[in-house]
Design a protein around this motif. Structure first.
Motif, PDB file in Angstrom:
ATOM      1  N   ARG A   1     -29.106  -2.427   2.454  1.00 49.96           N
ATOM      2  CA  ARG A   1     -30.460  -2.043   2.890  1.00 49.96           C
ATOM      3  C   ARG A   1     -30.666  -0.591   2.486  1.00 49.96           C
ATOM      4  NH1 ARG A   1     -34.241  -3.930   6.241  1.00 49.96           N
ATOM      5  NH2 ARG A   1     -32.820  -5.481   7.120  1.00 49.96           N
TER       6      ARG A   1
ATOM      7  N   ARG B   1     -37.732  -2.025  -7.049  1.00 49.37           N
ATOM      8  CA  ARG B   1     -37.183  -3.353  -7.329  1.00 49.37           C
ATOM      9  C   ARG B   1     -37.022  -3.594  -8.825  1.00 49.37           C
ATOM     10  NH1 ARG B   1     -41.242  -7.137  -4.677  1.00 49.37           N
ATOM     11  NH2 ARG B   1     -42.572  -5.495  -5.480  1.00 49.37           N
TER      12      ARG B   1
ATOM     13  N   SER C   1     -33.068   2.639   2.538  1.00 46.90           N
ATOM     14  CA  SER C   1     -34.160   3.230   3.304  1.00 46.90           C
ATOM     15  C   SER C   1     -34.616   4.533   2.664  1.00 46.90           C
ATOM     16  CB  SER C   1     -33.706   3.505   4.739  1.00 46.90           C
ATOM     17  OG  SER C   1     -33.277   2.318   5.358  1.00 46.90           O
TER      18      SER C   1
ATOM     19  N   ARG D   1     -24.593  -7.083   0.888  1.00 48.61           N
ATOM     20  CA  ARG D   1     -26.005  -6.865   1.158  1.00 48.61           C
ATOM     21  C   ARG D   1     -26.175  -5.380   1.395  1.00 48.61           C
ATOM     22  NH1 ARG D   1     -25.330 -11.379   3.998  1.00 48.61           N
ATOM     23  NH2 ARG D   1     -24.917 -10.232   5.918  1.00 48.61           N
TER      24      ARG D   1
ATOM     25  N   SER E   1     -38.178  -0.668   3.938  1.00 50.09           N
ATOM     26  CA  SER E   1     -36.916  -0.562   3.211  1.00 50.09           C
ATOM     27  C   SER E   1     -36.883  -1.595   2.088  1.00 50.09           C
ATOM     28  CB  SER E   1     -35.731  -0.777   4.155  1.00 50.09           C
ATOM     29  OG  SER E   1     -35.713  -2.106   4.648  1.00 50.09           O
ATOM     30  N   VAL E   2     -35.820  -1.556   1.305  1.00 50.13           N
ATOM     31  CA  VAL E   2     -35.557  -2.541   0.261  1.00 50.13           C
ATOM     32  C   VAL E   2     -34.197  -3.150   0.572  1.00 50.13           C
ATOM     33  CG1 VAL E   2     -35.027  -2.841  -2.195  1.00 50.13           C
ATOM     34  CG2 VAL E   2     -36.959  -1.421  -1.511  1.00 50.13           C
ATOM     35  N   MET E   3     -34.100  -4.482   0.499  1.00 50.57           N
ATOM     36  CA  MET E   3     -32.839  -5.181   0.714  1.00 50.57           C
ATOM     37  C   MET E   3     -32.378  -5.754  -0.613  1.00 50.57           C
ATOM     38  SD  MET E   3     -30.527  -6.188   2.928  1.00 50.57           S
ATOM     39  CE  MET E   3     -31.265  -6.202   4.550  1.00 50.57           C
TER      40      MET E   3
ATOM     41  N   ASP F   1     -40.316  -3.377   7.034  1.00 47.30           N
ATOM     42  CA  ASP F   1     -40.136  -2.047   7.643  1.00 47.30           C
ATOM     43  C   ASP F   1     -40.175  -0.910   6.629  1.00 47.30           C
ATOM     44  OD1 ASP F   1     -37.679  -2.246   6.352  1.00 47.30           O
ATOM     45  OD2 ASP F   1     -36.477  -2.064   8.175  1.00 47.30           O
TER      46      ASP F   1
ATOM     47  N   ASN G   1     -38.591  -6.263  -1.073  1.00 48.71           N
ATOM     48  CA  ASN G   1     -39.152  -5.322  -0.108  1.00 48.71           C
ATOM     49  C   ASN G   1     -39.054  -5.934   1.281  1.00 48.71           C
ATOM     50  OD1 ASN G   1     -39.874  -3.369  -1.967  1.00 48.71           O
ATOM     51  ND2 ASN G   1     -41.976  -4.072  -2.152  1.00 48.71           N
ATOM     52  N   GLU G   2     -38.821  -5.098   2.268  1.00 43.74           N
ATOM     53  CA  GLU G   2     -38.772  -5.523   3.657  1.00 43.74           C
ATOM     54  C   GLU G   2     -40.011  -4.997   4.389  1.00 43.74           C
ATOM     55  OE1 GLU G   2     -36.107  -7.420   5.285  1.00 43.74           O
ATOM     56  OE2 GLU G   2     -35.933  -7.867   3.158  1.00 43.74           O
TER      57      GLU G   2
ATOM     58  N   VAL H   1     -28.282   4.119   2.527  1.00 43.59           N
ATOM     59  CA  VAL H   1     -27.925   2.815   1.982  1.00 43.59           C
ATOM     60  C   VAL H   1     -26.860   2.230   2.904  1.00 43.59           C
ATOM     61  CG1 VAL H   1     -26.987   1.521   0.031  1.00 43.59           C
ATOM     62  CG2 VAL H   1     -28.413   3.539  -0.399  1.00 43.59           C
ATOM     63  N   GLU H   2     -27.230   1.180   3.622  1.00 43.51           N
ATOM     64  CA  GLU H   2     -26.305   0.505   4.528  1.00 43.51           C
ATOM     65  C   GLU H   2     -25.764  -0.723   3.808  1.00 43.51           C
ATOM     66  OE1 GLU H   2     -27.910   0.199   8.717  1.00 43.51           O
ATOM     67  OE2 GLU H   2     -29.705   0.772   7.584  1.00 43.51           O
TER      68      GLU H   2
END
Length: 93
Positions: A11, A22, A13, A9, A45-47, A43, A40-41, A76-77
């Motif tokens: 995330r 996307r 930002s 996964r 960000s994009v997950m 907050d 889209n999240e 990018v986490e």
């Protein structure tokens, strides 16, 4: 998942919503042959869930740092995932 397969996964930002991130991510995923989804999240960000061969997943994570024209990725986490993975790569809501 096979030994040379991986799921993560990520995330993403920064300025990543409102720039077709996307759609771009789906195109890159299809090109690399990975499966999963992107959304889209709330907050800003994009997950993304990215699964496939180790090398292809690593390449997709590197591309997530780039994004489409207009995106400005600041972070990018990435974490390993054990989510159910679709057979294709989807944009989800």
């Amino acid at each position: 998942m096979q030994s040379n397969q991986r799921a993560v996964r990520a995330r993403v930002s920064g300025m990543v919503q409102g720039v077709s991130y996307r759609v771009w991510a789906r195109s890159e995923a299809v090109r690399l042959g990975v499966t999963g989804w992107v959304r889209n999240e709330p907050d800003g960000s994009v997950m993304a869930l990215v699964a496939g061969a180790d090398a292809a997943v690593a390449a997709m994570v590197e591309r997530l740092w780039q994004g489409p024209r207009g995106a400005l990725v600041s972070q990018v986490e990435v974490e390993d995932a054990d989510d159910d993975v679709p057979a294709d790569f989807r944009i989800v809501m």
